[in-house]
Design an enzyme around this catalytic site. Structure first.
Site, short mmCIF file in Angstrom:
data_model
loop_
_atom_site.label_atom_id
_atom_site.label_comp_id
_atom_site.label_asym_id
_atom_site.label_seq_id
_atom_site.Cartn_x
_atom_site.Cartn_y
_atom_site.Cartn_z
N SER A 132 -18.48 -11.30 12.83
CA SER A 132 -19.35 -10.37 12.11
C SER A 132 -20.41 -11.05 11.26
O SER A 132 -21.24 -10.38 10.66
CB SER A 132 -18.51 -9.44 11.23
OG SER A 132 -17.82 -10.16 10.23
N LYS A 155 -15.90 -3.68 3.39
CA LYS A 155 -17.08 -4.51 3.12
C LYS A 155 -18.06 -3.80 2.19
O LYS A 155 -18.66 -4.41 1.30
CB LYS A 155 -17.77 -4.86 4.44
CG LYS A 155 -16.95 -5.81 5.31
CD LYS A 155 -17.62 -6.07 6.65
CE LYS A 155 -16.79 -7.03 7.49
NZ LYS A 155 -17.39 -7.28 8.81
N VAL A 198 0.82 -1.22 0.00
CA VAL A 198 0.00 0.00 0.00
C VAL A 198 0.85 1.27 0.00
O VAL A 198 0.32 2.37 0.03
CB VAL A 198 -0.98 0.03 1.20
CG1 VAL A 198 -1.98 -1.09 1.09
CG2 VAL A 198 -0.23 -0.04 2.52
#
Length: 774
Positions: free
Chosen positions: A677, A720, A358
């Protein structure tokens, strides 16, 4: 003295040696042109011309780099060796000088004129020959390196010129002196020169013998190393060098005075210098002290770089080299602003945490550039020894300072940007814990007096801007993590990657592959397809490799097919980088019972995760498949328990667990899955299967569930949401407590999604289930 012309004789340049007439010796030949010259000579009359190079370091000498006088030679024997070189036996015949060079395709030939010499001798020649033999005999007795057989062979020579050549070949003369003898055609002159050279060599040997005897009297027989050092002393004495260490000590004193050391360090350095002056050079301690002093004077005790305090320019540089990463850029600009106001701010200690690729390391370089500071990088991956950080004590053989002090010496400034790469990859063993040693380095209250085991004096690190990088914060010990300001760098979105490709990666790859901007065009949709189907990463490393593959194909097409412009679209993309490698989850095509689309967060970004529930006749057994981790299994148990406790409210048969076995499956069974989750997703799938109500295909959800049906917050909502948007979902159900995270989602993604924030499972079911109970 008559001369005879020979034409087109193959030329073999020699390095570091020459051949006199009548000499027979072996040569190893390896250079291509030299090998071809030998081959040409062997195909004709076996004659070759040997001439010596003026500079032995040149592989292919030109006309001006070869002596013009050489030896006309006959090849007696040639043997090819296994390593590709050729060993030849040659016999020198006559002196000759080059008249003309003839260049051929793979070798060089020369036209030469033979230099004939008169073999007759008069009384002066006889006298010179006797003098030469007498001096040669004396030289042999002094040097003891030439055998008696050699001397006997020389005495049998009748020709004066040949005698001079043979004697010269046995003397350790410089190449230019040997060449001088070869170029001397007059026999009397040649004899006189050889006699002069012998006399000179005799004088040198006498001095060497005198030095050796003087040293031998002052040493013990068993101290070989001591003998060699004493011999060096005797040589210096013979040359009149009495200076010893005086000049060296004076130079070191000046360096210590100019180094800008604190007073206590300066005192230590001068004390060590005084010891160094008194200790003999032959002592091992001498080199240890000298190395220590060199380290002290090489460190930047006071030398700083002036910061560029222009916030606009610094911001421009950061934006120019990195897309996004706003939090990091803002933190650096804040530091600059405070530095401009206070003039005396300690360097911050930042930790850039995020997945590979990144831009953490390259961002640190850009920060150094924007501040106008030196940049130093050390890799801490795999470091297990505390001494790697603090150095070794000088009592150990080969001791050196640690990596921190080495980095400061390399920087040459007191305030560099110091990158501690892969700080999460350090580990410990019996040699100590390097992460504990880093506590002092990264503590702003302590690092102004950092102590290295080797230097043993405090060194100020407070002005250094330390930037650490890490992939996984969990592996960094708590005390060390507490000393750093953590800045999380999430993976790039598809839109961000698209911009990075267009602004940075593609221009870079086009330049590296020798292309022009006009040669290659990538359509936006093609770039997005590369991002989606050929890479699965949070960063852009694999993406850059795919772009490099496209550039290579384009370069080949331009060179081989003479095409001027290559355009890559989503239709012809596979022609450049092959078939698709990855696939992402897609929304369901229709509303289904017992099938719910969940949202997952991985190290390479967000994705969808289908959860399926099936009922079969049984006794209430709960079956979980899909390579689920412990936390995810517990979430399934919690969802199951909640549904059992709320059968009446949910409109489910109270005794369903006595009639059915319940199977919860998460597809892609080879991929490990874990985390809490998926709790509301499993609960929704259970309710759907037990009530017969379908779940909307347009809804994706994420959230942890409790036994009371509360929906708890989760992490990675931004990623997400990106995965849901890519999969074609239009609605996301998320925990109410994650409302603050929605603003981190790019606006272009937010516009295409509807967010439903739920605090209880009832709200989830209200928006997820469609149709009536069956």
């Amino acid at each position: 003295m008559a001369e005879e012309l020979k034409r087109s004789i193959p030329l073999l340049p020699l390095r570091g040696l020459l051949v006199y007439p009548t000499m027979v010796l072996h040569l190893d030949v390896g250079r291509d042109k030299s090998v071809q010259a030998l081959e040409q000579a062997m195909m004709h009359d076996h004659m070759i011309f040997l001439a010596t190079q003026q500079d032995i370091s040149i592989d292919e000498p030109g006309e001006d780099e070869i002596f013009t006088v050489g030896t006309y030679t006959k090849i007696k024997q040639m043997l090819k060796l296994p390593n590709g070189t050729i060993r030849v036996l040659v016999e020198g015949l006559k002196r000759a000088h080059i008249v003309k060079y003839n260049e051929h395709e793979d070798y060089t030939s020369v036209d030469i004129q033979l230099i004939h010499e008169d073999d007759s001798k008069d009384t002066e020649d006889e006298a010179l020959m006797r003098t030469l033999l007498d001096h040669f005999d004396q030289y042999i007795k002094i040097s003891k390196k030439i055998s008696a057989e050699t001397y006997a062979a020389v005495t049998d020579i009748e020709e004066p010129g040949r005698m001079a050549d043979i004697v010269a070949s046995h003397l350790p003369l410089k190449l230019k002196d040997k060449q001088d003898i070869l170029e001397t055609a007059d026999v009397k002159d040649r004899l006189n020169k050889v006699i002069d050279f012998i006399n000179n060599e005799k004088e040198v040997l006498e001095i060497e013998k005198k030095i050796g005897q003087r040293v031998k009297r002052s040493m013990e027989r068993t101290q070989k190393e001591y003998y060699l050092r004493e011999q060096m002393k005797a040589i210096q004495k013979e040359l009149g060098d009495k200076e010893g260490k005086t000049g060296e000590v004076q130079t070191l004193t000046e360096k210590i005075e100019e180094a800008g050391m604190p007073d206590h360090v300066k005192e230590t350095a001068l004390k060590e210098l005084n010891r160094y002056e008194k200790i003999p050079s032959s002592s091992a301690e001498s080199s240890v002290i000298r190395n220590y002093i060199d380290w002290l004077v090489a460190l930047p005790w006071t030398d700083e770089t002036d910061d560029k305090l222009d916030l606009k320019e610094a911001g421009r540089l950061l934006d120019e080299e990195h897309h996004g990463l706003e939090k990091v850029k803002e933190r650096i600009l804040e530091y600059l602003a405070v530095q401009k106001l206070t003039k005396s701010l300690k360097g911050p200690i930042l930790c850039l945490a995020g997945p590979p690729g990144v831009g953490k390391t390259s961002l640190a370089k850009s920060i150094a550039k924007s501040l106008g500071r030196k940049f130093v990088r050390i890799s801490l991956g795999g470091v297990r020894d505390e001494s790697e950080i603090r150095g070794h004590r000088r009592t150990y053989v080969g001791a050196m300072p640690g990596r921190i002090i080495q980095g400061m010496k390399k920087a040459g400034k007191l305030n560099p940007v110091f990158l501690l790469d892969e700080i999460d990859k350090m580990s410990s063993d019996f040699r100590g814990d390097p992460s504990s040693a880093m506590l002092e380095v990264l503590d702003p209250e302590q690092n102004s007096s950092f102590s290295d085991h080797y230097i043993e004096e405090t060194f100020d690190l407070s002005k250094v801007l330390f930037i650490a990088t890490a992939n996984n914060l969990a592996t960094i010990p708590g005390p060390l993590r507490d000393r750093m300001e953590i800045i999380n760098i999430a993976g790039y979105t598809e839109i961000e990657k698209l911009e990075i490709v267009k602004d940075h990666l593609l221009p870079k790859q086009i330049k590296e592959h020798g292309l022009k901007k006009s040669n290659l065009q990538l359509r936006d949709q093609a770039i997005l397809d590369i991002i989606r189907y050929y890479t699965r990463e949070a960063g852009v490393r694999s993406l850059e490799r795919q772009l490099a593959a496209i550039c290579r194909k384009a370069a080949k097409a331009i060179v081989a097919e003479e095409r001027k412009r290559i355009t890559v679209t989503e239709k012809n993309l596979q022609d450049f980088i092959g078939k698709r490698i990855f696939r992402y989850g897609q929304a369901e095509t229709e509303d289904q019972v017992g099938v719910v689309t969940g949202l997952a967060y991985t190290t390479v970004g967000g994705d969808t995760l289908s959860i399926e529930v099936s009922l079969s006749p049984g006794k209430g057994k709960l079956i979980l498949t899909g390579k689920l981790g412990d936390v995810m299994r517990e979430s399934a148990q919690a969802a199951f328990s909640y549904v059992r406790s709320k059968t009446e409210e949910l409109g489910i048969e109270p005794d369903f667990h006595e009639k059915y076995d319940i199977h919860i499956h998460v597809p892609e069974g080879a991929v490990p899955k874990d985390g809490p989750s998926a709790g509301i997703t499993m609960a929704t799938a259970l309710v759907s299967a037990l009530t017969g109500r379908a779940v909307s295909r347009e809804v994706g959800m994420t959230g942890e569930i409790t036994l009371r049906g509360r929906v708890l917050p989760i992490g990675g909502l931004k990623e997400k949401a990106l995965g849901a948007h890519r999969a074609g979902l239009t609605t996301i159900i998320a925990p109410k407590d994650n409302e603050k995270d929605i603003e981190d989602i790019p606006e272009s993604v937010r516009e295409g999604l509807t967010f439903i924030l739920a605090s209880h499972l009832d709200e989830v079911l209200e928006h997820a289930l469609v149709g009536e109970k069956k």
